[in-house]
Design a protein around this motif. Structure first.
Motif, mmCIF file in Angstrom:
data_model
loop_
_atom_site.group_PDB
_atom_site.id
_atom_site.type_symbol
_atom_site.label_atom_id
_atom_site.label_comp_id
_atom_site.label_asym_id
_atom_site.label_seq_id
_atom_site.Cartn_x
_atom_site.Cartn_y
_atom_site.Cartn_z
ATOM 1 N N ILE A 7 30.595 -51.418 -36.011
ATOM 2 C CA ILE A 7 30.041 -52.238 -37.080
ATOM 3 C C ILE A 7 30.691 -51.823 -38.393
ATOM 4 O O ILE A 7 30.610 -50.663 -38.808
ATOM 5 N N LEU A 8 31.360 -52.766 -39.038
ATOM 6 C CA LEU A 8 32.021 -52.543 -40.318
ATOM 7 C C LEU A 8 31.204 -53.235 -41.393
ATOM 8 O O LEU A 8 30.969 -54.444 -41.319
ATOM 9 N N VAL A 9 30.747 -52.466 -42.377
ATOM 10 C CA VAL A 9 29.920 -53.002 -43.454
ATOM 11 C C VAL A 9 30.749 -52.997 -44.735
ATOM 12 O O VAL A 9 30.930 -51.957 -45.366
ATOM 13 N N ALA A 10 31.288 -54.156 -45.082
ATOM 14 C CA ALA A 10 32.116 -54.282 -46.287
ATOM 15 C C ALA A 10 31.219 -54.392 -47.512
ATOM 16 O O ALA A 10 30.141 -54.980 -47.471
ATOM 17 N N GLY A 11 31.663 -53.801 -48.612
ATOM 18 C CA GLY A 11 30.910 -53.865 -49.864
ATOM 19 C C GLY A 11 29.690 -52.968 -49.877
ATOM 20 O O GLY A 11 28.789 -53.158 -50.677
ATOM 21 N N ALA A 12 29.655 -51.976 -49.000
ATOM 22 C CA ALA A 12 28.488 -51.106 -48.872
ATOM 23 C C ALA A 12 28.461 -49.982 -49.900
ATOM 24 O O ALA A 12 27.467 -49.287 -50.024
ATOM 25 N N LEU A 13 29.550 -49.811 -50.629
ATOM 26 C CA LEU A 13 29.666 -48.726 -51.595
ATOM 27 C C LEU A 13 30.206 -49.278 -52.904
ATOM 28 O O LEU A 13 30.846 -50.317 -52.931
ATOM 29 N N GLY A 14 29.984 -48.563 -53.985
ATOM 30 C CA GLY A 14 30.565 -48.958 -55.271
ATOM 31 C C GLY A 14 29.672 -49.830 -56.113
ATOM 32 O O GLY A 14 30.110 -50.387 -57.103
ATOM 33 N N GLY A 15 28.426 -49.939 -55.720
ATOM 34 C CA GLY A 15 27.477 -50.727 -56.492
ATOM 35 C C GLY A 15 26.364 -49.831 -56.997
ATOM 36 O O GLY A 15 26.602 -48.730 -57.479
ATOM 37 N N ARG A 16 25.142 -50.312 -56.834
ATOM 38 C CA ARG A 16 23.993 -49.512 -57.252
ATOM 39 C C ARG A 16 23.837 -48.302 -56.344
ATOM 40 O O ARG A 16 23.895 -48.401 -55.127
ATOM 41 N N PHE A 17 23.613 -47.149 -56.955
ATOM 42 C CA PHE A 17 23.527 -45.898 -56.207
ATOM 43 C C PHE A 17 22.395 -45.919 -55.192
ATOM 44 O O PHE A 17 22.551 -45.431 -54.066
ATOM 45 N N ASP A 18 21.239 -46.513 -55.543
ATOM 46 C CA ASP A 18 20.133 -46.541 -54.587
ATOM 47 C C ASP A 18 20.483 -47.377 -53.360
ATOM 48 O O ASP A 18 20.094 -47.045 -52.235
ATOM 49 N N HIS A 19 21.277 -48.436 -53.527
ATOM 50 C CA HIS A 19 21.732 -49.228 -52.381
ATOM 51 C C HIS A 19 22.730 -48.439 -51.537
ATOM 52 O O HIS A 19 22.711 -48.517 -50.304
ATOM 53 N N GLU A 20 23.605 -47.691 -52.186
ATOM 54 C CA GLU A 20 24.563 -46.861 -51.454
ATOM 55 C C GLU A 20 23.832 -45.837 -50.590
ATOM 56 O O GLU A 20 24.161 -45.651 -49.418
ATOM 57 N N ILE A 21 22.831 -45.175 -51.168
ATOM 58 C CA ILE A 21 22.044 -44.195 -50.419
ATOM 59 C C ILE A 21 21.291 -44.889 -49.285
ATOM 60 O O ILE A 21 21.197 -44.359 -48.171
ATOM 61 N N GLY A 22 20.778 -46.083 -49.532
ATOM 62 C CA GLY A 22 20.121 -46.851 -48.469
ATOM 63 C C GLY A 22 21.077 -47.148 -47.325
ATOM 64 O O GLY A 22 20.708 -47.050 -46.144
ATOM 65 N N ASN A 23 22.319 -47.495 -47.645
ATOM 66 C CA ASN A 23 23.321 -47.762 -46.610
ATOM 67 C C ASN A 23 23.687 -46.489 -45.843
ATOM 68 O O ASN A 23 23.875 -46.520 -44.626
ATOM 69 N N ILE A 24 23.765 -45.373 -46.546
ATOM 70 C CA ILE A 24 24.018 -44.095 -45.867
ATOM 71 C C ILE A 24 22.837 -43.749 -44.955
ATOM 72 O O ILE A 24 23.023 -43.241 -43.846
ATOM 73 N N ASN A 25 21.639 -44.074 -45.392
ATOM 74 C CA ASN A 25 20.460 -43.846 -44.560
ATOM 75 C C ASN A 25 20.540 -44.644 -43.259
ATOM 76 O O ASN A 25 20.109 -44.175 -42.204
ATOM 77 N N VAL A 26 21.108 -45.848 -43.309
ATOM 78 C CA VAL A 26 21.293 -46.652 -42.099
ATOM 79 C C VAL A 26 22.187 -45.908 -41.108
ATOM 80 O O VAL A 26 21.943 -45.927 -39.900
ATOM 81 N N LEU A 27 23.231 -45.230 -41.611
ATOM 82 C CA LEU A 27 24.080 -44.425 -40.730
ATOM 83 C C LEU A 27 23.253 -43.388 -39.977
ATOM 84 O O LEU A 27 23.460 -43.153 -38.786
ATOM 85 N N CYS A 28 22.317 -42.760 -40.681
ATOM 86 C CA CYS A 28 21.480 -41.723 -40.072
ATOM 87 C C CYS A 28 20.440 -42.318 -39.125
ATOM 88 O O CYS A 28 20.158 -41.743 -38.073
ATOM 89 N N ARG A 29 19.865 -43.462 -39.493
ATOM 90 C CA ARG A 29 18.856 -44.118 -38.637
ATOM 91 C C ARG A 29 19.443 -44.549 -37.313
ATOM 92 O O ARG A 29 18.779 -44.497 -36.280
ATOM 93 N N PHE A 30 20.677 -45.022 -37.336
ATOM 94 C CA PHE A 30 21.332 -45.541 -36.131
ATOM 95 C C PHE A 30 22.529 -44.654 -35.789
ATOM 96 O O PHE A 30 23.641 -45.122 -35.627
ATOM 97 N N ARG A 31 22.286 -43.363 -35.668
ATOM 98 C CA ARG A 31 23.361 -42.376 -35.521
ATOM 99 C C ARG A 31 24.156 -42.526 -34.238
ATOM 100 O O ARG A 31 25.262 -42.012 -34.128
ATOM 101 N N THR A 32 23.628 -43.241 -33.234
ATOM 102 C CA THR A 32 24.361 -43.441 -31.986
ATOM 103 C C THR A 32 25.279 -44.657 -32.051
ATOM 104 O O THR A 32 26.018 -44.929 -31.105
ATOM 105 N N VAL A 33 25.234 -45.375 -33.164
ATOM 106 C CA VAL A 33 26.041 -46.577 -33.349
ATOM 107 C C VAL A 33 27.189 -46.245 -34.295
ATOM 108 O O VAL A 33 26.976 -45.600 -35.324
ATOM 109 N N ARG A 34 28.401 -46.686 -33.966
ATOM 110 C CA ARG A 34 29.537 -46.436 -34.867
ATOM 111 C C ARG A 34 29.510 -47.488 -35.973
ATOM 112 O O ARG A 34 29.847 -48.652 -35.751
#
Length: 146
Positions: free
Chosen positions: A27-54
């Motif tokens: 799963i490639l998430v374009a535009g996931a970084l470089g915006g609001r910091f709270d959204h960036e952290i939320g997107n990083i949290n998704v990586l941790c929530r679904f750690r078995t998914v690339r």
């Protein structure tokens, strides 16, 4: 059915649907970084929530992906588009032991934690980078501008 592209922020996807498609693709998430910091952290949290998914978070400057502690990672760097700047950041828990090869400043059984050492501003030196750690790490690498 295997789609070529799945679009959306995945905030309401059922776990069994995500697990099914994740077993088929990255799963490639374009535009996931470089915006609001709270959204960036939320997107990083998704990586941790679904750690078995690339899942790869992509911006015009860099990409970020989770390297779960359950695997020994081999990262093949596409030097025409990636690097040389990279970093490894422990996420969730400190790393008691991280070892790498292929970086300018390789780590050897190195402890990393917030408030202590984290491996930022490193440089990729080889096309193959290996990472082994006892904790989940975020891998980030710069994207070259064309």
């Amino acid at each position: 059915y295997k789609p070529d592209v799945i679009k959306g922020d995945m905030d309401s996807i059922r776990k069994e649907v995500l697990d099914f498609y994740a077993s088929l693709l990255c799963i490639l998430v374009a535009g996931a970084l470089g915006g609001r910091f709270d959204h960036e952290i939320g997107n990083i949290n998704v990586l941790c929530r679904f750690r078995t998914v690339r899942i790869i978070l992509l911006s015009e400057d860099c990409l970020v992906q989770l390297l779960p502690s359950t695997h020994h990672h081999e990262i093949y760097v596409q030097s025409s588009t990636e690097g040389p700047h990279c970093g490894l950041v422990p996420i969730g828990t400190p790393s008691g032991s991280t070892t790498t090869t292929g970086l300018q400043w390789d780590l050897t059984d190195t402890e990393m934690r917030f408030g202590g050492l984290i491996s930022t501003s490193n440089i990729v030196k080889e096309e193959r980078v290996t990472v082994r750690s006892d904790s989940d790490l975020l891998w980030t690498i710069s994207i070259k501008k064309t």
